[in-house]
Structures are given as C-alpha cells and as structure tokens.
Design an enzyme around this catalytic site. Structure first.
Site, mmCIF file in Angstrom:
data_model
loop_
_atom_site.group_PDB
_atom_site.id
_atom_site.type_symbol
_atom_site.label_atom_id
_atom_site.label_comp_id
_atom_site.label_asym_id
_atom_site.label_seq_id
_atom_site.Cartn_x
_atom_site.Cartn_y
_atom_site.Cartn_z
ATOM 1 N N HIS B 83 -1.665 4.441 7.526
ATOM 2 C CA HIS B 83 -1.887 4.492 5.900
ATOM 3 C C HIS B 83 -2.560 3.370 5.639
ATOM 4 O O HIS B 83 -2.215 2.301 6.003
ATOM 5 C CB HIS B 83 -0.836 5.133 5.258
ATOM 6 C CG HIS B 83 -0.403 6.572 5.719
ATOM 7 N ND1 HIS B 83 -0.961 7.759 5.455
ATOM 8 C CD2 HIS B 83 0.644 6.978 6.252
ATOM 9 C CE1 HIS B 83 -0.255 8.663 5.868
ATOM 10 N NE2 HIS B 83 0.603 8.532 6.314
ATOM 11 N N CYS B 126 -6.829 4.694 5.073
ATOM 12 C CA CYS B 126 -7.658 4.943 3.837
ATOM 13 C C CYS B 126 -7.838 3.621 2.893
ATOM 14 O O CYS B 126 -7.208 2.523 3.225
ATOM 15 C CB CYS B 126 -6.581 5.844 2.801
ATOM 16 S SG CYS B 126 -6.652 7.463 3.546
#
Lengths: 248, 248
Positions: B83, B126
């Site tokens: 992430h 991300c």
C-alpha cells in the site's frame, strides 16, 4: 508526412526581463536569443511555432487556453524558459505559475483534440537551490526547497516533461544560452532529431550531464536533467523523414 | 555478458499482511504469489535476487543499507509492492516509508559501487485516491492527496523509477496480481525483455493503460503508469542476449 496533414504546433515562452514586485529576479541574458533559435529550428521541422516574450501569469494561461481550442497535428511541443522553483516558473512580474495549471489546460477534458496525442514540454528553469541563495547571478534561481521532497505535477495523458535539472537544483544559464536548451537546439538541428523521444531525451541528459559545465562563478558545476513520461507509444516528434510511431 | 562478470543484484520487497497501528490496511491478496514469480523471472535472467515479505520500515532501510555495501554487477533492480501514498509506501506496521530515503541509500555518496550504474525501481503502490476512500478493498489504497500537486522524490544519478499509476491515483491489485507487475512479469518472461529500458517501460505503460481494466467493484477503471528517469545512456537490464548499452 502527407502535405494534407495538419501542422504540428509548438509554443515557446521565454521570460528574460522581470519587474518583480516581490522577488529580485535577474535578467536572463541569452535566453531570448536562444528562444529565437529554437523558434527557427522548430519552424524548419515544419512546426507552426508561436513565440512569446516576458509574459504575465494570466497571459501564459491565455496562451494555453487558446492552444487548447486550436486544431492540432500529431503532437504538441512547448518550451518554457524562465526563473523557477520546484513545480512552478516565474512570470515576468515575479509571480509563480504552477506547471500543473499549464499541463492541465491541455488535458483531454479541456483539449479533446490533443487527447491521446503526444504533449511534450521542455522546462528550462530552476527547481530549487542547493548552494548559497545570495549569489544567483548566473543561474535561473529560485528559493530553496522546503525539504528533500520535491513536487511534480500531475500530467495528463500522453505527456512527457523534460526538466533541465533535478528536483531541488539550479538550472544554469549564461549569456550564450542554457546548457539544456542549447543541447536541445543542437539535436533539433542535427541527426539526433530523428531519434525516438525517450532516446532523444536520454541523449540530452547524457550531453548535459557529462559534457557541459557551468562557467563563471559556478565553474565546474554540473546539471543533471531528468524527464517524466506517461507516453504509451514511441514517438518521433522531430523526424520529418519517418512517420513511424513505433510498433507496439 | 562474460562469465567472469559479477551478477546483477535485485531486491524485491512485498508487504501483503499488515498489522496497522493507525490505518486499517487490507491484506494484499495475490501480491505474495506475484512477487514469488518475479523472483523466479529475475533469477532466470541471471540476477542475484533477494525477496523479502512484510517488512518494517527499519528492516527496509537495513535491506538497502546492506545492499549499498555489496558488490554489484552492471545494474541494480528493485521492486516494491505495498500500500502507499504519494512519495511513500506503507511498511507492515502501517508506517510510511519515504521513497526518497530508499533511493538516497543507493546514491553515489552512500553506495559508490553503484555510482554511474543504472538503478531501476518498479513501484506497485497507490499514490493517492481519486474515488471514495470508504471502499478500498481491491486496491492498494492510501489517503487522498492534499491538493492537485503530488510529490516525487529526488533520485540519485542514473536512476529510473516506474510507478504503477499516476500521481494522486490508486494502483489496482486483485487476487491474481496487479496489472502493473503482471505486465512487467509477462515482459520479463517474453521477448520484450530485450528492449532498451525506456522502450520497455513505454511498452508497460501501453499495456497497462490500454489493455488492462480493473475487475470487481472497480470494473472498467483504468490505470496509467508513468516513469521518471535521469538515465544518461540506453540500458538493456534484462537482455541476456546483448551486452550493448546503446551507443551515445
């Protein structure tokens, strides 16, 4: 390229005399003559080029707003030459213009005719200052970056942006011109213009990083260009010999 | 490549199970298996690969500190999968690790043996969130960006960094893997591995942008990779057939 094909368009904006209301910004000697040469070189490569001197922020925005409404050929090229700092250039009044604002005016939403077509920017401007900020006579200077982070702005589809220098660093300019745009000019006038864009940009990085050196008070200092791209195919923006766009 | 030549080195770090102290971070199903396949693919290409799962920030730093002391071949490759948000990835405890810190550990000052040698990063994480942050089940999510600006970090010499997505956007992951790293894997196993690095990255952008589509709740959503590079010469990091590094 067929004769029926619409000409590619290019926009050159060079700010070289500043009436700063807040920051004392030096004149950028050599920048105008360099831009004039780039105008001629791009014109010879069959670009319809518009060249603007000493523009205010609103005028710069209006230039790109106007461009977004034009009919375009296969790709769009823009050269920006000014003082700057990370993510922005100075207008002729010493006000910062965010590069994001410029790039986004050519996004598919605002400029559908350039959607999917290469949009190529060359930025000759400082992105910070790693040495003493008191002696910015010979460089395109700006304020030092806030920290080791640096910014870059979101770019729309099919865009490549090449910067004269690395984030946080100064871009050099002397009365004979800038290392970066002089190299671009040399390659546009030479056989390198036939190279695919990423190769051309890599070669500019090579030339500037390994074969150029600042003169004057920064004698021996170096400059390391870099580029960011989201191009999805190989493009040959300056080759009039081939219309090949790379088999992908 | 001569048999006497030292092997190139690669580091893969994949965080897929999180014990977040602050942010609830979903497990990243498929990320481990994908990393295992990348390990095999790079090993087949004669890389000495180190693969790490679920690392804390300090461990990640230690991995690169250790790398900086190793003997290296012609180039260094690193794949980070986690992430993230703009300019940073999450460690296994939900703490952010700035990419700057990682890149700078391989700078010429800290890792002289890699000075002038290509350092190539692929980042599956991300960089923001342009849709509803309440439903981050299938993506490598992070917090939304503060404004339309985004960050990128200074990179040392001869470095290329390819991101799965554009600044401010999400990078997709599903149990079969990520669009981005699956494409890299496919190309490492296919003929595309012989391409020059910028061409290879352009082709990855093409494949991900035009031929991949999110499944599940994000059905139809797209992902636009981009890369930043200051490479000064053409490099062929994954081609075992040619030792050509591009005549510049």
């Amino acid at each position: 390229m067929s004769v029926q094909q619409r000409k590619n368009r290019a926009v050159i904006i060079v700010n070289y005399e500043f009436c700063s209301r807040t920051e004392p910004l030096e004149s950028r000697k050599g920048a105008k003559r360099e831009a004039d040469k780039l105008f001629k070189a791009l014109s010879k490569l069959n670009y319809a080029v518009k060249l603007y001197y000493d523009q205010a922020a609103k005028e710069i925005e209006e230039i790109y707003r106007q461009e977004s409404r034009e009919e375009h050929g296969d790709c769009f090229v823009s050269i920006l030459s000014s003082h700057g700092e990370e993510g922005a250039i100075y207008d002729c009044w010493g006000e910062l213009v965010k590069l994001t604002r410029i790039f986004q005016m050519l996004s598919p939403q605002r400029c559908p005719v350039l959607a999917g077509k290469p949009k190529i920017f060359f930025i000759q401007a400082c992105r910070g200052n790693v040495t003493d900020p008191g002696v910015w006579v010979e460089t395109d200077s700006g304020r030092p970056p806030a920290d080791s982070f640096s910014h870059y702005l979101s770019i729309p589809d099919s865009t490549a942006v090449m910067f004269a220098c690395s984030p946080g660093y100064s871009a050099f300019l002397n009365p004979l011109g800038s290392m970066f745009l002089q190299t671009l000019l040399e390659f546009l006038e030479g056989d390198e213009r036939h190279l695919e864009l990423a190769r051309l940009m890599t070669r500019i990085s090579w030339k500037v990083a390994l074969h150029c050196e600042a003169k004057g008070p920064y004698h021996g200092d170096k400059e390391m260009p870099c580029f960011v791209t989201n191009m999805v195919r190989e493009v040959y923006p300056f080759s009039t010999q081939t219309t090949e766009t790379g088999r992908l």
